[in-house]
Design a protein around this motif. Structure first.
Motif, PDB file in Angstrom:
ATOM      1  N   LYS A 202       0.343  -1.154  -0.052  1.00 35.59           N
ATOM      2  CA  LYS A 202       0.590   0.102   0.025  1.00 35.59           C
ATOM      3  C   LYS A 202       0.739   1.210   0.206  1.00 35.59           C
ATOM      4  O   LYS A 202       0.382   2.458  -0.100  1.00 35.59           O
ATOM      5  CB  LYS A 202      -1.829  -0.381   0.860  1.00 35.59           C
ATOM      6  CG  LYS A 202      -0.317   0.252   2.592  1.00 35.59           C
ATOM      7  CD  LYS A 202      -0.887   0.172   3.493  1.00 35.59           C
ATOM      8  CE  LYS A 202      -0.416   0.164   4.848  1.00 35.59           C
ATOM      9  NZ  LYS A 202      -1.673   0.303   6.190  1.00 35.59           N
ATOM     10  N   ASN A 203       1.905   1.094   0.958  1.00 37.46           N
ATOM     11  CA  ASN A 203       3.034   2.583   0.732  1.00 37.46           C
ATOM     12  C   ASN A 203       3.861   2.425  -1.036  1.00 37.46           C
ATOM     13  O   ASN A 203       4.195   3.643  -1.112  1.00 37.46           O
ATOM     14  CB  ASN A 203       4.319   1.868   1.600  1.00 37.46           C
ATOM     15  CG  ASN A 203       3.384   2.402   3.127  1.00 37.46           C
ATOM     16  OD1 ASN A 203       2.099   2.807   3.498  1.00 37.46           O
ATOM     17  ND2 ASN A 203       3.551   1.120   3.881  1.00 37.46           N
ATOM     18  N   LEU A 204       3.670   1.293  -1.839  1.00 33.14           N
ATOM     19  CA  LEU A 204       4.344   1.368  -3.172  1.00 33.14           C
ATOM     20  C   LEU A 204       3.679   2.954  -3.902  1.00 33.14           C
ATOM     21  O   LEU A 204       2.281   2.859  -3.505  1.00 33.14           O
ATOM     22  CB  LEU A 204       4.107   0.650  -3.693  1.00 33.14           C
ATOM     23  CG  LEU A 204       4.940  -0.363  -3.151  1.00 33.14           C
ATOM     24  CD1 LEU A 204       5.087  -1.775  -3.598  1.00 33.14           C
ATOM     25  CD2 LEU A 204       6.020  -0.448  -3.282  1.00 33.14           C
ATOM     26  N   ASP A 205       4.196   3.403  -4.899  1.00 37.33           N
ATOM     27  CA  ASP A 205       3.875   4.095  -6.107  1.00 37.33           C
ATOM     28  C   ASP A 205       2.245   3.504  -6.544  1.00 37.33           C
ATOM     29  O   ASP A 205       2.139   2.215  -6.802  1.00 37.33           O
ATOM     30  CB  ASP A 205       4.261   4.671  -6.519  1.00 37.33           C
ATOM     31  CG  ASP A 205       5.262   3.787  -7.875  1.00 37.33           C
ATOM     32  OD1 ASP A 205       4.453   3.068  -8.359  1.00 37.33           O
ATOM     33  OD2 ASP A 205       6.558   3.658  -7.442  1.00 37.33           O
ATOM     34  N   LYS A 206       1.721   4.597  -7.277  1.00 40.09           N
ATOM     35  CA  LYS A 206       0.059   3.576  -7.825  1.00 40.09           C
ATOM     36  C   LYS A 206       0.426   3.174  -8.629  1.00 40.09           C
ATOM     37  O   LYS A 206       0.112   1.818  -9.050  1.00 40.09           O
ATOM     38  CB  LYS A 206      -0.527   4.625  -8.146  1.00 40.09           C
ATOM     39  CG  LYS A 206      -1.692   4.624  -9.334  1.00 40.09           C
ATOM     40  CD  LYS A 206      -2.958   5.903  -9.279  1.00 40.09           C
ATOM     41  CE  LYS A 206      -4.235   5.265 -10.321  1.00 40.09           C
ATOM     42  NZ  LYS A 206      -4.841   6.417 -10.635  1.00 40.09           N
ATOM     43  N   ASN A 207       1.864   3.117 -10.122  1.00 42.71           N
ATOM     44  CA  ASN A 207       1.874   1.733 -11.093  1.00 42.71           C
ATOM     45  C   ASN A 207       2.001   0.363 -10.557  1.00 42.71           C
ATOM     46  O   ASN A 207       1.622  -0.133 -10.869  1.00 42.71           O
ATOM     47  CB  ASN A 207       2.816   2.462 -12.048  1.00 42.71           C
ATOM     48  CG  ASN A 207       2.464   3.898 -12.520  1.00 42.71           C
ATOM     49  OD1 ASN A 207       0.749   4.108 -12.807  1.00 42.71           O
ATOM     50  ND2 ASN A 207       2.445   4.911 -12.791  1.00 42.71           N
ATOM     51  N   GLN A 208       3.209   0.676  -9.039  1.00 40.37           N
ATOM     52  CA  GLN A 208       3.707  -0.583  -8.504  1.00 40.37           C
ATOM     53  C   GLN A 208       2.564  -1.163  -8.290  1.00 40.37           C
ATOM     54  O   GLN A 208       2.614  -2.415  -8.442  1.00 40.37           O
ATOM     55  CB  GLN A 208       5.070   0.094  -7.497  1.00 40.37           C
ATOM     56  CG  GLN A 208       6.158   0.100  -8.152  1.00 40.37           C
ATOM     57  CD  GLN A 208       6.975   0.210  -7.123  1.00 40.37           C
ATOM     58  OE1 GLN A 208       6.496   0.929  -6.081  1.00 40.37           O
ATOM     59  NE2 GLN A 208       8.022   0.060  -7.622  1.00 40.37           N
ATOM     60  N   ILE A 209       1.883  -0.689  -7.650  1.00 37.99           N
ATOM     61  CA  ILE A 209       0.479  -1.335  -7.198  1.00 37.99           C
ATOM     62  C   ILE A 209      -0.569  -2.265  -7.936  1.00 37.99           C
ATOM     63  O   ILE A 209      -0.680  -3.172  -7.997  1.00 37.99           O
ATOM     64  CB  ILE A 209      -0.697  -0.401  -6.078  1.00 37.99           C
ATOM     65  CG1 ILE A 209       0.260   0.124  -4.811  1.00 37.99           C
ATOM     66  CG2 ILE A 209      -1.651  -1.195  -5.562  1.00 37.99           C
ATOM     67  CD1 ILE A 209       0.214   1.258  -4.081  1.00 37.99           C
ATOM     68  N   ALA A 210      -0.666  -1.245  -8.868  1.00 34.79           N
ATOM     69  CA  ALA A 210      -1.417  -1.410 -10.057  1.00 34.79           C
ATOM     70  C   ALA A 210      -0.255  -3.000 -10.902  1.00 34.79           C
ATOM     71  O   ALA A 210      -1.488  -3.785 -11.329  1.00 34.79           O
ATOM     72  CB  ALA A 210      -1.657  -0.607 -11.261  1.00 34.79           C
ATOM     73  N   ASP A 211       0.420  -2.052 -11.338  1.00 40.36           N
ATOM     74  CA  ASP A 211       0.988  -3.519 -11.653  1.00 40.36           C
ATOM     75  C   ASP A 211       1.141  -4.954 -11.013  1.00 40.36           C
ATOM     76  O   ASP A 211       0.832  -6.084 -10.852  1.00 40.36           O
ATOM     77  CB  ASP A 211       2.445  -3.370 -11.734  1.00 40.36           C
ATOM     78  CG  ASP A 211       2.911  -2.458 -12.972  1.00 40.36           C
ATOM     79  OD1 ASP A 211       2.001  -2.359 -13.897  1.00 40.36           O
ATOM     80  OD2 ASP A 211       3.849  -1.988 -13.110  1.00 40.36           O
ATOM     81  N   PHE A 212       1.960  -4.526  -9.874  1.00 37.88           N
ATOM     82  CA  PHE A 212       1.399  -5.613  -8.437  1.00 37.88           C
ATOM     83  C   PHE A 212      -0.306  -7.223  -8.969  1.00 37.88           C
ATOM     84  O   PHE A 212       0.072  -8.650  -8.891  1.00 37.88           O
ATOM     85  CB  PHE A 212       2.446  -5.906  -7.274  1.00 37.88           C
ATOM     86  CG  PHE A 212       1.879  -6.402  -6.606  1.00 37.88           C
ATOM     87  CD1 PHE A 212       3.189  -8.273  -6.490  1.00 37.88           C
ATOM     88  CD2 PHE A 212       0.936  -7.321  -5.730  1.00 37.88           C
ATOM     89  CE1 PHE A 212       2.752  -8.594  -5.635  1.00 37.88           C
ATOM     90  CE2 PHE A 212       1.091  -7.948  -4.564  1.00 37.88           C
ATOM     91  CZ  PHE A 212       2.069  -9.094  -4.578  1.00 37.88           C
TER      92      PHE A 212
END
Length: 673
Positions: free
Chosen positions: A82-92
């Motif tokens: 949840k503390n990652l940026d938006k794109n990293q969260i979406a990709d994961f």
């Protein structure tokens, strides 16, 4: 049926009879075996389909649990991502959704604010969603089929609470395509018509082997209200599926009788249903029956050929030879030799052959005896004819003598004329005598009448006695039938005892086997069914005992009635006897009157005797001669006439006897002995 056996060939009749017996036996055996096989095959199929539905339900349950476990495990990564940026969260989470078969994942905070964990990152309100409420209360939950309000896509949501420091801080969800459960159903494969489907508690379909049915959002109860073809399915759903944990049943759908089983996943509100065409299940049994029928027909044909060419031919040849011998006897040939000697055989053919030989010998002896008797009869008839001619000649001479005697009697008539005058004086006495005789006749008539009445009364007495005898016979028959009823009670009691013993034994076996088998002990429902049937038989035989007792009481009542009737008849006999006594008293009075009349007749006869005294001298000579001549003439005339008639009859009979002897001789001459 009678026309079938009208063949002239005994060989064909024997073969046909044998074939019919074998055919009927095979048909009865086939029907019995078919019903027995069908019964036990049905029991086996029911057991098998219960195992299949349980396994299918377990697989669906495990797959749903696996999906829930995936979402639960992935929810624990939210604390790190949840503390990652938006794109990293979406990709994961997009990669995770793709690899795990989800459409997408999302996170909902405790206030119901939802966030799609993809590149769009759409936000939405989830406060009214059932899955949000349940997971916020700590429940791992799989929803029913839902519709996305934006895309109209059908989906299933798997939600799990998100914990942080031991406290629920939100809800993590995984969204799967609505065909998620249908994909599980597609993995089910059972024959050509086997179908696996899943319904929720509202009768709405959740998964199906054919996913297009799920797309239609089929509801069984609602569809049955619109389409009558769904009526039996809906009844099965309401009366069986909603009432039990699991079970097996049948219903008619889409032109086929369906065999179905169900299992309720109560913790999820799902009902798993498997169905298959009953005709497909029983197809191997039908095929087996056809092959058995073919084999039976083949065996019957082979047996018929064996009977026809071996057994029937042998019997038919023997009967044909005996038939030829009997035809020779019918043609008056008693010296012909038999076609074949069967005297050594000890079966029915040997008996018939020996009987035909005995018939031939006896017939030969009879013909020879008749032939000898015919010759004697012919000689005797000729001698009798000669004697009859001689007797006729003697009878004619006697007739002439009788005519001479008649002329002598005429000369005596003049002497008897004088006696007529004296006899005139006897007229008055005879008139008085006539009156007395009339009184005697009246008395005799009355005596006769009373006698007849007495006879009638005695006949009534005899009839009453006969009735009494018949009633006694009826009483005996009634008591015999009562005895038979008692025997029936005894037999029924023994049967009830036998059934009770069998029931106890079956109950014990069912209890032992159920305890030993554990969960699989449900298969002992068959034993329970047999126990129920034995109980019904016990009830039936108890009813039979009651009927026998009732019949016993009825026969006893009947015996009492007959005894009462016998008493009535005896009373009638007493009355008839009294009546006979009165009638015979009347007869006695008539006899007294008759005696008085007889006294008067005697007195008149004495006066007649006095009158006859004066006639005695005149009529003495004439009477003696007339009586002698009349008696002689009558006797001789009667004897002569009788002899002449007898001789004439004897003569006619002798002619007929002679003709009969000639005819008999002609018949005997036809025999070749």
């Amino acid at each position: 049926m009678k026309n079938i056996f009208k063949s002239k060939s005994i060989k064909a009749n024997m073969t046909l009879s044998f074939v019919l017996i074998i055919l009927i036996s095979n048909i009865l055996l086939f029907v019995f075996n078919n019903q027995l096989l069908k019964k036990y095959f049905s029991l086996q199929v029911n057991d098998s389909i219960e195992v299949i539905i349980k396994q299918a339900a377990d697989i669906i349950e495990e797959d749903i649990k696996s999906t829930e476990s995936q979402v639960d495990a992935l929810s624990k990564t939210w604390a790190f991502t949840k503390n990652l940026d938006k794109n990293q969260i979406a990709d994961f989470y997009e990669n995770s959704a793709k690899s795990m078969g989800f459409i997408e994942f999302a996170y909902i905070d405790t206030k119901g604010n939802g966030l799609n964990l993809n590149k769009e990152g759409a936000k939405w309100d989830a406060t009214q969603r059932e899955y949000f409420k349940r997971s916020l209360n700590g429940e791992l939950y799989t929803s029913e089929i839902l519709v996305d309000l934006v895309t109209n896509q059908k989906m299933i949501v798997v939600s799990t609470p998100y914990y942080e420091n031991g406290k629920i801080e939100g809800v993590f969800i995984g969204i799967k395509d609505a065909n998620f459960i249908s994909e599980l159903c597609k993995n089910f494969n059972w024959g050509d018509s086997g179908i696996l489907s899943v319904y929720d508690k509202n009768s709405k379909i959740v998964g199906h082997t054919r996913s297009e049915i799920v797309e239609k959002e089929l509801n069984l109860v609602e569809e049955a209200a619109k389409d009558s073809s769904y009526k039996e399915v809906a009844n099965f759903w309401q009366n069986e599926v909603l009432q039990k944990q699991s079970g097996v049943g049948e219903y008619f759908f889409t032109g086929e009788n369906k065999l179905a089983a169900f299992y309720n996943l109560e913790n999820r509100g799902y009902s798993v249903l498997v169905s298959i065409n009953k005709s497909e299940i029983f197809a191997p049994l039908v095929t087996l029956s056809k092959w058995l029928s073919f084999a039976a027909i083949l065996i019957i044909i082979i047996c018929a050929l064996i009977v026809y060419f071996l057994i029937a031919s042998s019997v038919a040849n023997a009967f044909n030879n005996i038939k030829k011998d009997l035809e020779k006897i019918a043609d008056y040939n008693l010296i012909a030799e038999p076609s074949k000697n069967y005297s050594d055989r000890r079966d029915e053919i040997g008996d018939i052959y020996r009987s035909s030989i005995m018939l031939k010998e006896n017939l030969t002896n009879i013909v020879n005896n008749i032939k000898e008797s015919t010759e004697l009869l012919e000689n005797s008839s000729n001698l009798l004819q000669e004697k009859c001619d001689l007797a006729n000649s003697v009878a004619n001479d006697i007739s002439n003598s009788v005519d001479d005697i008649a002329r002598g009697a005429t000369s005596q008539a003049e002497d008897t004329q004088t006696g007529v005058i004296q006899l005139q004086n006897m007229t008055d006495l005879l008139s008085k005598n006539k009156t007395n005789l009339q009184q005697l006749n009246s008395a005799s008539d009355r005596t006769e009448t009373l006698k007849n009445e007495g006879v009638d009364t005695m006949n009534e007495l005899l009839e009453s006695t006969q009735k009494n005898k018949d009633i006694s016979k009826d009483i005996k028959e009634a008591m015999d039938k009562t005895k038979n009823s008692v025997d029936d009670i005894k037999s029924a009691g023994e049967m009830i005892k036998s059934i009770a013993e069998q029931t106890n034994l079956l109950a014990l076996n069912a209890a032992i086997e159920a305890a030993r088998a554990g969960e699989a002990g449900k298969g002992f429902a068959v034993v329970a069914e047999e126990i129920r049937k034995l109980a019904e038989n016990s009830s039936s035989f108890t009813e039979q005992i009651n009927n026998s007792v009732a019949e016993l009481l009825s026969r006893a009542d009947y015996a009492v009635d007959k005894i009462n009737e016998s008493s009535t008849v005896v009373e009638e006999q007493s009355m008839n006897v009294n009546e006979v006594e009165k009638k015979f008293d009347g007869i006695a009075e008539s006899i007294n009157s008759l005696r008085v009349s007889l006294k008067e007749i005697i007195s008149s006869n004495e006066e007649i005797d006095k009158a006859q005294g004066s006639l005695y001298t005149i009529m003495e000579n004439a009477s003696a001669l007339s009586e002698e001549n009349a008696a002689s003439t009558q006797e001789v005339a009667a004897s002569t006439q009788t002899q002449m008639n007898s001789f004439e009859e004897i003569s006619n009979e002798s002619i007929q006897l002679k003709n009969l002897a000639e005819e008999l001789k002609d018949i005997i001459d036809k025999f070749n002995v």
